[in-house]
Write an enzyme that holds these catalytic residues in place. Structure first.
Site, mmCIF file in Angstrom:
data_model
loop_
_atom_site.group_PDB
_atom_site.id
_atom_site.type_symbol
_atom_site.label_atom_id
_atom_site.label_comp_id
_atom_site.label_asym_id
_atom_site.label_seq_id
_atom_site.Cartn_x
_atom_site.Cartn_y
_atom_site.Cartn_z
ATOM 1 N N GLN A 11 -3.390 2.729 16.872
ATOM 2 C CA GLN A 11 -4.519 1.873 16.505
ATOM 3 C C GLN A 11 -5.156 1.394 17.804
ATOM 4 O OE1 GLN A 11 -5.727 1.588 13.641
ATOM 5 N NE2 GLN A 11 -4.192 1.401 12.032
ATOM 6 N N ASN A 65 -15.979 15.284 -11.215
ATOM 7 C CA ASN A 65 -15.095 15.315 -12.380
ATOM 8 C C ASN A 65 -13.631 15.152 -11.975
ATOM 9 O OD1 ASN A 65 -14.498 15.879 -15.279
ATOM 10 N ND2 ASN A 65 -13.444 17.625 -14.350
ATOM 11 N N THR A 66 -13.237 15.814 -10.902
ATOM 12 C CA THR A 66 -11.833 15.746 -10.466
ATOM 13 C C THR A 66 -11.472 14.326 -10.040
ATOM 14 O OG1 THR A 66 -11.969 18.030 -9.748
ATOM 15 C CG2 THR A 66 -10.154 16.737 -8.845
ATOM 16 N N LYS A 89 0.853 -1.196 0.000
ATOM 17 C CA LYS A 89 0.000 0.000 0.000
ATOM 18 C C LYS A 89 0.887 1.245 0.000
ATOM 19 C CE LYS A 89 -2.528 1.709 3.655
ATOM 20 N NZ LYS A 89 -2.440 3.179 3.687
ATOM 21 N N GLY A 96 0.923 -2.344 8.545
ATOM 22 C CA GLY A 96 2.086 -1.485 8.357
ATOM 23 C C GLY A 96 3.148 -1.734 9.388
ATOM 24 N N ARG A 97 3.091 -0.951 10.478
ATOM 25 C CA ARG A 97 4.174 -0.944 11.471
ATOM 26 C C ARG A 97 4.534 -2.306 12.056
ATOM 27 N NH1 ARG A 97 1.415 4.073 14.248
ATOM 28 N NH2 ARG A 97 -0.318 2.904 13.343
ATOM 29 N N HIS A 124 -11.259 12.613 -2.491
ATOM 30 C CA HIS A 124 -12.513 13.232 -2.014
ATOM 31 C C HIS A 124 -12.577 14.627 -2.637
ATOM 32 C CE1 HIS A 124 -15.276 14.208 1.690
ATOM 33 N NE2 HIS A 124 -15.854 14.418 0.535
ATOM 34 N N ASP A 125 -13.359 14.770 -3.725
ATOM 35 C CA ASP A 125 -13.409 16.061 -4.424
ATOM 36 C C ASP A 125 -14.667 16.054 -5.285
ATOM 37 O OD1 ASP A 125 -12.602 18.511 -5.718
ATOM 38 O OD2 ASP A 125 -10.513 17.958 -5.314
ATOM 39 N N ASP A 151 -3.453 4.452 -2.092
ATOM 40 C CA ASP A 151 -4.365 4.903 -1.030
ATOM 41 C C ASP A 151 -4.261 6.416 -0.819
ATOM 42 O OD1 ASP A 151 -6.142 4.739 1.121
ATOM 43 O OD2 ASP A 151 -4.550 4.305 2.563
ATOM 44 N N LEU A 152 -4.778 7.167 -1.815
ATOM 45 C CA LEU A 152 -4.786 8.629 -1.642
ATOM 46 C C LEU A 152 -6.143 9.125 -1.164
ATOM 47 C CD1 LEU A 152 -2.536 10.256 -4.364
ATOM 48 C CD2 LEU A 152 -1.960 9.280 -2.164
ATOM 49 N N LYS A 153 -7.067 8.214 -0.946
ATOM 50 C CA LYS A 153 -8.391 8.560 -0.385
ATOM 51 C C LYS A 153 -8.973 9.797 -1.051
ATOM 52 C CE LYS A 153 -7.541 6.534 4.214
ATOM 53 N NZ LYS A 153 -6.182 6.009 4.061
ATOM 54 N N THR A 179 -11.250 5.486 11.271
ATOM 55 C CA THR A 179 -11.275 4.876 12.613
ATOM 56 C C THR A 179 -10.769 5.833 13.693
ATOM 57 O OG1 THR A 179 -9.259 3.791 11.892
ATOM 58 C CG2 THR A 179 -11.198 2.421 12.047
HETATM 59 O O1 C5P Z 1 0.970 0.758 10.752
HETATM 60 P P1 C5P Z 1 -0.449 0.277 10.674
HETATM 61 O O2 C5P Z 1 -0.578 -1.232 10.618
HETATM 62 O O3 C5P Z 1 -1.349 0.905 11.721
HETATM 63 O O4 C5P Z 1 -0.939 0.826 9.247
HETATM 64 C C1 C5P Z 1 -2.281 0.786 8.841
HETATM 65 C C2 C5P Z 1 -2.435 1.532 7.555
HETATM 66 O O5 C5P Z 1 -3.825 1.531 7.220
HETATM 67 C C3 C5P Z 1 -2.004 3.004 7.598
HETATM 68 O O6 C5P Z 1 -1.454 3.309 6.320
HETATM 69 C C4 C5P Z 1 -3.279 3.764 7.800
HETATM 70 O O7 C5P Z 1 -3.261 5.033 7.191
HETATM 71 C C5 C5P Z 1 -4.300 2.862 7.112
HETATM 72 N N1 C5P Z 1 -5.674 2.972 7.606
HETATM 73 C C6 C5P Z 1 -6.025 2.755 8.934
HETATM 74 N N2 C5P Z 1 -7.327 2.865 9.337
HETATM 75 C C7 C5P Z 1 -8.273 3.186 8.458
HETATM 76 C C8 C5P Z 1 -7.946 3.401 7.126
HETATM 77 C C9 C5P Z 1 -6.615 3.276 6.727
HETATM 78 O O8 C5P Z 1 -5.180 2.442 9.749
HETATM 79 N N3 C5P Z 1 -9.530 3.253 8.857
#
Ligand code: C5P
Length: 245
Positions: free
Chosen positions: A197, A67-68, A32, A217-218, A63-64, A59-61, A123
């Protein structure tokens, strides 16, 4: 399950991104790229991943205005990404126009269409804050999540990004075909320092609940041994998949 783990590369060092990808070669095939690496490195980081032969969740989410967002989805399709995210709160027309533009682009270029995924409620927002933001008459948080997931489905999106705690509700309301991608996943044994989280689940629990893909991620990129962490997560996902049926 190996193809269902998406590793989130929220890093600002391209060298480190390349190291992580190299260390996970053969185990992880989906990454991602969100606002952090894309703002730093732009399309170079996407090209690097495509050259690796892996899939990319972009994942640039978005929201506009419709057309954009539609034109941005065409641009992302041009990059060859596999998943694109957009905010469902952009409304039905924005979502529907994005679907039409993406499908049209794929047809004209004879390329596979990327899957479009809707973000429902971040979240990081809780119910009290939603009421502050939109007023007392707003639906409850879980009602709003289900409403937005169903909006995404009815506009033709392929799936949604949802917290582990929302998977069941969305499945019940939207059926088995909607793709559910779930962040907020943590292995009990792998603590992440300064973790933001709050309401997490283990990979096993999230897959058992019905998640199709997990975004992690982490717990992987900050692990002393990322390869081992990814292997542990995939093993748990397999356990969860077996426990589903
Ligand atoms: O490091 P971690 O496991 O928390 O990464 C989760 C990824 O998912 C991050 O890139 C975060 O921006 C994304 N994300 C999230 N919760 C959401 C939507 C996206 O943690 N509701």
């Amino acid at each position: 399950m190996k193809d269902r783990l998406i590793v989130s590369l929220d890093l600002r060092d391209l060298g480190q991104i390349k190291e992580i990808v190299a260390s996970l070669r053969g185990i992880v095939s989906f990454y991602k790229i969100g606002a952090i690496p894309f703002t730093f490195f732009g399309i170079d980081v996407i090209k690097m991943l495509k050259d690796e032969g892996v899939r990319v969740m972009f994942d640039l989410k978005y929201h506009d205005i419709p057309n954009t967002v539609a034109r941005a989805c065409e641009a992302a399709s041009q990059l060859g990404v596999d998943f694109i995210t957009l905010h469902t709160s952009g409304g039905f027309t924005m979502l529907e126009d994005a679907v039409k533009a993406t499908l049209m682009h794929a047809e004209m270029n004879k390329s596979p269409a990327p899957k479009l995924l809707g973000i429902t409620i971040l979240t990081s927002l809780d119910e009290a804050y939603l009421k502050d933001l939109y007023g007392e008459t707003t639906r409850s948080l879980s009602e709003q999540v289900v409403f937005l997931a169903d909006l995404a489905r009815s506009a033709g999106l392929d799936g949604v990004v949802a917290s582990p705690h929302e998977i069941r509700l969305i499945r019940e309301a939207c059926g088995k075909d909607l793709v559910i991608v779930t962040p907020g996943v943590r292995l009990k044994e792998i603590a992440v320092s300064g973790d933001d989280q709050a309401r997490t689940m283990t990979p096993k629990q999230a897959v058992q609940q019905g998640a199709d893909y997990l975004v992690v991620g982490r717990p992987i990129v900050k692990a002393a041994d990322p390869r081992h962490a990814a292997q542990q997560i995939i093993k748990e996902m397999e356990d969860g998949h077996r426990a589903r049926t």
